[in-house]
Design an enzyme around this catalytic site. Structure first.
Site, PDB file in Angstrom:
ATOM      1  N   HIS A  40     -12.667  13.978 -25.702  1.00 28.64           N
ATOM      2  CA  HIS A  40     -13.732  14.427 -24.795  1.00 28.64           C
ATOM      3  C   HIS A  40     -14.930  13.473 -24.878  1.00 28.64           C
ATOM      4  CE1 HIS A  40     -11.829  18.469 -25.909  1.00 28.64           C
ATOM      5  NE2 HIS A  40     -11.727  18.483 -24.601  1.00 28.64           N
ATOM      6  N   ASP A 153      -3.937  14.854 -19.784  1.00 36.68           N
ATOM      7  CA  ASP A 153      -3.401  15.940 -18.959  1.00 36.68           C
ATOM      8  C   ASP A 153      -3.099  15.333 -17.588  1.00 36.68           C
ATOM      9  OD1 ASP A 153      -3.843  18.356 -20.806  1.00 36.68           O
ATOM     10  OD2 ASP A 153      -5.735  17.281 -20.854  1.00 36.68           O
TER      11      ASP A 153
END
Ligand code: AMP
Length: 288
Positions: A40, A153
């Site tokens: 992140h 993802d």
């Protein structure tokens, strides 16, 4: 270091963003579910390098969890997340309570059917509708922006790109490279569920994908052979339970057959190791 400005309501966030955009600032949006790790942080740093306002959202989105999945247990730690956001160059943090995002029963759903039923969607049929709905809502709240999503993802990234294009949303969707542990395991908030004895086994997915890439670079032109090779590697690990190992078109996610020189291929895999379902993927261009 400037303190990150924090918002819990859509109205307050919009007001803050309208002040920045009237002064011509580019807004970078980094949507997350919190429990932030270096993956992140890397996406936040990408946004910080290109944008004036770097808005990180933290919202564990109930719509994308099915009954029996880990919505209640999903790791939440806003105090640590705040520090990660600040250190990575975030300027604004939006962490709304669920009632702020979904004050009533949600009646509107966003679906990207052609990309949502394969791979992850095969075992989590409603998952991507939940993702697409919350992402569309975030895009509507934030307005024109650059939005940063992880390649980790990959199917989610493909769906978000598709919905932004199909709905003409004023958002540039940017894919960021997967950040890995030193041994190659893709970072994930759910890796905390791995027990020590499962940690080594978790690497099998990355090893399988690397072998798939190596076989294509070594001249393999039959995607079916690559799929079998990857699946066999995962199946040979007793602690891993294979879900899928696929060689797909990076845009349509459709399974490939014969591979042509110059063609881009995405190898994607998912396996359960103990409690977590692990996902990973790698890209490769078929050599001449
Ligand atoms: P999550 O909080 O798991 O919903 O992920 C939020 C965003 O961070 C998504 O765009 C993910 O693809 C991205 N992300 C998750 N893990 C990684 C990683 N290891 N490297 C880069 N980005 C990631």
């Amino acid at each position: 270091m400037l303190a990150v400005k924090e918002y819990e309501t859509i109205a307050a966030l919009r007001e803050a963003l309208s002040e920045s955009s009237t002064s011509g600032g580019v807004v970078g949006l980094v949507p997350t579910m919190g429990a932030l790790h270096e993956g992140h942080a890397s996406n936040v740093a990408h946004a910080a390098a290109e944008c004036d306002v770097v808005l990180v959202t933290i919202f564990v989105n109930p719509l994308q969890f099915a009954e029996g999945e880990d919505f209640e247990d999903y790791p939440r730690d806003l105090d640590t997340d705040r520090k990660v956001v600040e250190a990575a160059g975030g300027t604004h943090l939006f962490a709304p309570p669920p009632a702020e995002m979904y004050p009533a029963r949600v009646r509107t759903e966003v679906r990207v059917p052609s990309l949502s039923q394969t791979l992850e969607g095969a075992s989590r049929p409603e998952h991507f509708s939940g993702v697409a709905t919350v992402v569309t809502k975030l895009f509507a709240i934030v307005g024109a922006c650059r939005a940063y999503f992880g390649e980790k993802d990959f199917q989610q990234l493909a769906i978000v790109r598709r919905l932004a294009a199909d709905l003409s949303l004023p958002v540039d969707v940017i894919g960021c490279p997967t950040v890995r542990e030193v041994d190659g395991l893709a970072m994930s908030s759910r890796n905390v569920y791995l027990r020590p004895e499962e940690r080594g086994a978790a690497l099998v997915l990355y090893r399988a994908l690397q072998s798939g890439v190596a076989s294509i670079l070594g001249g393999e032109r039959d995607a079916g052979v690559v799929r079998t090779l990857m699946a066999d590697i995962v199946r040979a690990e007793p602690l891993a339970e294979l879900d899928y190992a696929e060689a797909a078109d990076p845009e349509t996610l459709e399974p490939l057959g014969r591979l042509d020189a110059g063609q881009s291929v995405r190898l994607l895999g998912a396996a359960r190791v103990g409690r977590p379902r692990l996902l990973d993927n790698l890209g490769v261009v078929v050599p001449a």
